[in-house]
Every structure is written in structure tokens, then in C-alpha cells.
Scaffold this active site. Structure first.
Site, mmCIF file in Angstrom:
data_model
loop_
_atom_site.group_PDB
_atom_site.id
_atom_site.type_symbol
_atom_site.label_atom_id
_atom_site.label_comp_id
_atom_site.label_asym_id
_atom_site.label_seq_id
_atom_site.Cartn_x
_atom_site.Cartn_y
_atom_site.Cartn_z
ATOM 1 N N SER A 88 0.829 -1.211 0.000
ATOM 2 C CA SER A 88 0.000 0.000 0.000
ATOM 3 C C SER A 88 0.862 1.260 0.000
ATOM 4 O O SER A 88 1.902 1.315 0.652
ATOM 5 C CB SER A 88 -0.883 -0.001 1.249
ATOM 6 O OG SER A 88 -1.523 1.258 1.404
ATOM 7 N N TYR B 69 -2.245 5.424 -4.214
ATOM 8 C CA TYR B 69 -3.295 6.417 -3.982
ATOM 9 C C TYR B 69 -2.795 7.720 -4.578
ATOM 10 O O TYR B 69 -1.712 8.194 -4.185
ATOM 11 C CB TYR B 69 -3.545 6.632 -2.481
ATOM 12 C CG TYR B 69 -4.478 5.618 -1.861
ATOM 13 C CD1 TYR B 69 -5.733 5.387 -2.415
ATOM 14 C CD2 TYR B 69 -4.121 4.899 -0.722
ATOM 15 C CE1 TYR B 69 -6.601 4.458 -1.861
ATOM 16 C CE2 TYR B 69 -4.990 3.975 -0.162
ATOM 17 C CZ TYR B 69 -6.221 3.758 -0.741
ATOM 18 O OH TYR B 69 -7.081 2.847 -0.192
ATOM 19 N N THR C 219 -5.904 2.255 -6.939
ATOM 20 C CA THR C 219 -7.161 2.074 -6.209
ATOM 21 C C THR C 219 -8.101 3.224 -6.549
ATOM 22 O O THR C 219 -7.727 4.397 -6.459
ATOM 23 C CB THR C 219 -6.895 1.971 -4.701
ATOM 24 O OG1 THR C 219 -6.072 0.829 -4.496
ATOM 25 C CG2 THR C 219 -8.181 1.823 -3.912
ATOM 26 N N LYS D 43 -8.052 -1.228 -9.367
ATOM 27 C CA LYS D 43 -8.680 -1.911 -8.219
ATOM 28 C C LYS D 43 -9.923 -1.148 -7.768
ATOM 29 O O LYS D 43 -9.863 0.069 -7.577
ATOM 30 C CB LYS D 43 -7.673 -1.995 -7.069
ATOM 31 C CG LYS D 43 -8.212 -2.606 -5.773
ATOM 32 C CD LYS D 43 -7.085 -2.830 -4.771
ATOM 33 C CE LYS D 43 -7.528 -3.487 -3.486
ATOM 34 N NZ LYS D 43 -8.145 -2.559 -2.526
ATOM 35 N N HIS E 55 -13.310 -2.929 -1.571
ATOM 36 C CA HIS E 55 -12.434 -2.441 -0.513
ATOM 37 C C HIS E 55 -12.753 -3.125 0.825
ATOM 38 O O HIS E 55 -12.709 -2.516 1.890
ATOM 39 C CB HIS E 55 -12.577 -0.917 -0.388
ATOM 40 C CG HIS E 55 -11.303 -0.202 -0.043
ATOM 41 N ND1 HIS E 55 -10.574 0.500 -0.964
ATOM 42 C CD2 HIS E 55 -10.623 -0.079 1.131
ATOM 43 C CE1 HIS E 55 -9.509 1.033 -0.372
ATOM 44 N NE2 HIS E 55 -9.513 0.697 0.895
HETATM 45 C C1 FNR Z 1 -7.515 -2.200 3.221
HETATM 46 N N1 FNR Z 1 -7.652 -2.114 1.848
HETATM 47 C C2 FNR Z 1 -6.832 -1.247 1.154
HETATM 48 N N2 FNR Z 1 -6.892 -1.199 -0.205
HETATM 49 C C3 FNR Z 1 -6.048 -0.402 -0.901
HETATM 50 O O1 FNR Z 1 -6.121 -0.383 -2.125
HETATM 51 N N3 FNR Z 1 -5.137 0.375 -0.237
HETATM 52 C C4 FNR Z 1 -5.025 0.386 1.113
HETATM 53 O O2 FNR Z 1 -4.184 1.079 1.672
HETATM 54 C C5 FNR Z 1 -5.919 -0.427 1.842
HETATM 55 N N4 FNR Z 1 -5.885 -0.426 3.196
HETATM 56 C C6 FNR Z 1 -6.635 -1.337 3.898
HETATM 57 C C7 FNR Z 1 -6.475 -1.415 5.273
HETATM 58 C C8 FNR Z 1 -7.168 -2.374 5.986
HETATM 59 C C9 FNR Z 1 -6.991 -2.450 7.464
HETATM 60 C C10 FNR Z 1 -8.042 -3.253 5.313
HETATM 61 C C11 FNR Z 1 -8.808 -4.324 6.058
HETATM 62 C C12 FNR Z 1 -8.218 -3.160 3.955
HETATM 63 C C13 FNR Z 1 -8.563 -3.011 1.114
HETATM 64 C C14 FNR Z 1 -7.869 -4.340 0.742
HETATM 65 O O3 FNR Z 1 -6.886 -4.155 -0.249
HETATM 66 C C15 FNR Z 1 -8.868 -5.374 0.188
HETATM 67 O O4 FNR Z 1 -9.606 -4.803 -0.866
HETATM 68 C C16 FNR Z 1 -9.830 -5.932 1.238
HETATM 69 O O5 FNR Z 1 -9.226 -5.995 2.506
HETATM 70 C C17 FNR Z 1 -10.289 -7.316 0.802
HETATM 71 O O6 FNR Z 1 -11.225 -7.820 1.674
HETATM 72 P P1 FNR Z 1 -10.891 -8.880 2.859
HETATM 73 O O7 FNR Z 1 -9.981 -9.969 2.271
HETATM 74 O O8 FNR Z 1 -10.236 -8.109 3.932
HETATM 75 O O9 FNR Z 1 -12.235 -9.393 3.209
HETATM 76 C C1 LAC Z 2 -8.520 1.900 4.312
HETATM 77 C C2 LAC Z 2 -7.714 2.721 3.380
HETATM 78 C C3 LAC Z 2 -6.485 3.266 3.915
HETATM 79 O O1 LAC Z 2 -9.310 1.100 3.827
HETATM 80 O O2 LAC Z 2 -7.491 2.049 2.182
HETATM 81 O O3 LAC Z 2 -8.435 2.103 5.546
#
Ligand code: FNR
Ligand code: LAC
Length: 346
Positions: A106, A129, A154, A213, A237
């Protein structure tokens, strides 16, 4: 006792983490309808196993945009991993490399993209981002120069979702963790003014393939292909953005149909079992990303915990394929899945 499945990792991680960190990791937006549906909608699909298919050995290896991986399970980009373990994203990167798979790091990681790159020999992708144009350009160029092999843009965070668990727990992103990639400006994620046209500008900064994404619909999947993306991730997400949005597994078939084989389609959201991976593959995903379970492994046992989470998923997928009569990934097809409600083909 060592956990035997991802659910046990979830419970153990919850017991080890501070309540505000847990709220941030576990939570979704508002009533968490989409968060729950991401998991429970896998039950709306049933597998159609075939027998007598010589499953003596099962081959899980594949490629994603031409890069070899040991299994069709990749590590999703997640912010703030240093709150789960002191080594944060660097530990996750080493575990992904040891498992022979790809981690998407990330932009909002607690380790810099260079530290992550230097921490392990494995292949890695950089999740971008676009918060400020100058910053994004700098990050993309740096990612390319230190050996990231794809960009994951994203698109589903033009504003932060309304995460009420964090309001109640008092968790604040800006206080929760520090993001070295962002240098001085720590606030904000995705410019709300981004459009399809922005993709050209982002592409021009490097020669890295672009993965988009946050696709939820066939309409956007088709537009993404027209804009020349190299791959896409069907994702909401992890239910953290628009509550009530379609679950990831329900959105997958229409995206796959709209894409018509013109690029690879991945998905994430709710993958907790090898059978979930198999269902996503049968619905046309080339690979899946796994999110929160990685944080659970990291919180419980650092790099080894993440390795074990990936190992559990791999073993479960291997067994599921044997039981479904699929000796390799090319033998997994649409005929291996149906809708549970009416038995219809998807
Ligand atoms: C995320 N996700 C996420 N996605 C992204 O593109 N950049 C990011 O910085 C983050 N940060 C993030 C933090 C936390 C704590 C979570 C739980 C999720 C989303 C992540 O990439 C993904 O799409 C989901 O977590 C998929 O779902 P599951 O496997 O957690 O159910
Ligand atoms: C989140 C962001 C940082 O889901 O992607 O918390």
C-alpha cells in the site's frame, strides 16, 4: 495452540490487538452489510465437483500478468500493518515471497516502498493512492526504480467510507500510524477529481503495467478495458467504502462477462477458505487477493503467522481442487459452479 484455520487466526488476533486497532482492521462502513455479504455471498454459490479425474497431484502454480506465482492467491494492499507487528509490511513481504506469491504494498504502508523492496527478494506490486499529482508521480517513479513490477491504482476511495466502529473506538488514521511514503503531508487518500482520463497521465510516469482496483460493475469493467488497463480487481475495498454495495463474489461474473478475456480479472473480499478461492476461479477470476487474514497472521506471529495463513489457504485450495476433480487451474471452469438458490448456471 496454533490456529488451524483463518477463523481461529481472527479470534486470536482480536484478543491480541488494541481495541482501536481492531476496529480499524476489522470494520466496514455503516451497517457493514457489504462487509458481511463479502463473506456470506460465497454460500450463494455451490461447487459442482467431478469425480474420477486423476487427482494424484494437484498443480496450483500460475501466472498473473505473466509473472509466475505458486498459487492464485496474492496479498492485498493494506495500510497500517505496523500496528499489527513491529516489522509491519516488511514481514508481510517476506512471508509472501516465501510462499512464492506477490504482495501489493500500500501507498499508506508503515514501511517505505524502498524498505519493503529491500526486505525481500520476491516480486511485488505497488498500490497507488493519487493524493497529490506531484507526490503520486514521485512514488510511481520510485516504485519502478526499486523493482516493483506493477501498479495497482485504487479507484474506490474518493472519500473515506463512514466507518462507525472507528468513530466509537476513537481510532484516527492520522494518529494511528505514520506513512513514510507521504513525507510531510499525512492526510487524505484519493483525489476525488480522478476520472478515466487520469489513467493516461498515471501511465505516462512509468512503463509498469496498470491494474485497476475497485471495479464493482460490468459497465466499469468494460470501460476499464477500453482504457487499456492490464488487469483489474473486482473489489469493494473489503466493505469499507459504500455500504450496501454489491458483494465482490456477486460482482465478479458480470465483470468477467464484460471483459470477455481481454485482460485478467482478479477479485478480493471475504476470502477465508480454499473453497472461496476455488469458487472465484470457477467464476472466471485469474487469481484472488486476501486482505484481513494477512493482518491476523501478522498480529499473531509476525512473518511466520502470515506464512502460516498463506499455507493454510494453499492446503485448503489444493484439497478443494482434488475433491472437485481439478488437477490444475486450467481444468477449473464455469461448469464447476452454480447458484445455490435455483441451481442455475452462472
Ligand atoms: C484495506 N484495503 C486497502 N486497499 C487499498 O487499495 N489500499 C489500502 O491502503 C488499503 N488499506 C486497507 C487497510 C485495511 C486495514 C483493510 C482491512 C483493507 C482493502 C484491501 O486491499 C482489500 O480490498 C480488502 O481488505 C479485501 O477484503 P478482505 O480480504 O479483507 O475481506
Ligand atoms: C482503508 C484505506 C487506507 O481502507 O485504504 O483504511
Amino acid at each position: 495452540m496454533q490456529p488451524i484455520n483463518l477463523r481461529e487466526y481472527e479470534r486470536l488476533a482480536e484478543s491480541r490487538l488494541d481495541a482501536e486497532v481492531w476496529s480499524y482492521y476489522a470494520g466496514g462502513a455503516e451497517d457493514e452489510v457489504t462487509l458481511r455479504a463479502n463473506e456470506s455471498d460465497f454460500d450463494r454459490f455451490r461447487l459442482r465437483p467431478r469425480v474420477l479425474a486423476d487427482v494424484t497431484s494437484i498443480e496450483l502454480s500460475t501466472t498473473v500478468m505473466g509473472e509466475p506465482v505458486s498459487m492464485p492467491v496474492l496479498v492485498a494492499p493494506m495500510a497500517g500493518q505496523g500496528m499489527a507487528h513491529a516489522e509491519g509490511e516488511c514481514a508481510t513481504a517476506r512471508a509472501a515471497a516465501a510462499a512464492g506469491t506477490i504482495m501489493a504494498a500500500s501507498s499508506s504502508a508503515t514501511c517505505s516502498l524502498r524498505q519493503i523492496a529491500e526486505s525481500c527478494p520476491g516480486a511485488r506490486w505497488f498500490q497507488l493512492y493519487v493524493r497529490y499529482w506531484d507526490e503520486a508521480e514521485r512514488l510511481v517513479k520510485e516504485a519502478e526504480s526499486v523493482g516493483y513490477s506493477a501498479l495497482v491504482l485504487t479507484a474506490d476511495l474518493p472519500r473515506m467510507g463512514n466507518r462507525e466502529r472507528d468513530v466509537r473506538s476513537g481510532f484516527k488514521l492520522s494518529r494511528g500510524f505514520h506513512v513514510p511514503n507521504y513525507l510531510d503531508r499525512q492526510e487524505g487518500f484519493q483525489l476525488p477529481s480522478l476520472t478515466w482520463k487520469s489513467l493516461e497521465r498515471i501511465r505516462a510516469w512509468s512503463s509498469l503495467p496498470l491494474v485497476l482496483k475497485g471495479i464493482h460493475t460490468g459497465e466499469d469493467a468494460a470501460i476499464a478495458v477500453e482504457h487499456g488497463v492490464d488487469a483489474m480487481v473486482v473489489s469493494n475495498h473489503g466493505g469499507r467504502q459504500l455500504d450496501g454495495a454489491v458483494s465482490a463474489i456477486e460482482a465478479l461474473p458480470e465483470a468477467v462477462e464484460a471483459v470477455r478475456g481481454r485482460c485478467e480479472v482478479y477479485m478480493d473480499g471475504g476470502i477465508r477458505r480454499g473453497t472461496h478461492v476455488l469458487k472465484a476461479l470457477a467464476l472466471g477470476a485469474r487469481a484472488v487477493f486476501v486482505g484481513r487474514p494477512i493482518l491476523w497472521g501478522l498480529a499473531v506471529d509476525g512473518e511466520s503467522g502470515v506464512r502460516h495463513v498463506l499455507e493454510i489457504l494453499k492446503c485448503e485450495l489444493e484439497r478443494a481442487m482434488a475433491l472437485a476433480g481439478c488437477p490444475d487451474l486450467s481444468s477449473v471452469s464455469n461448469s464447476h459452479i452454480m447458484r445455490a438458490v435455483d441451481g442455475s448456471q452462472v
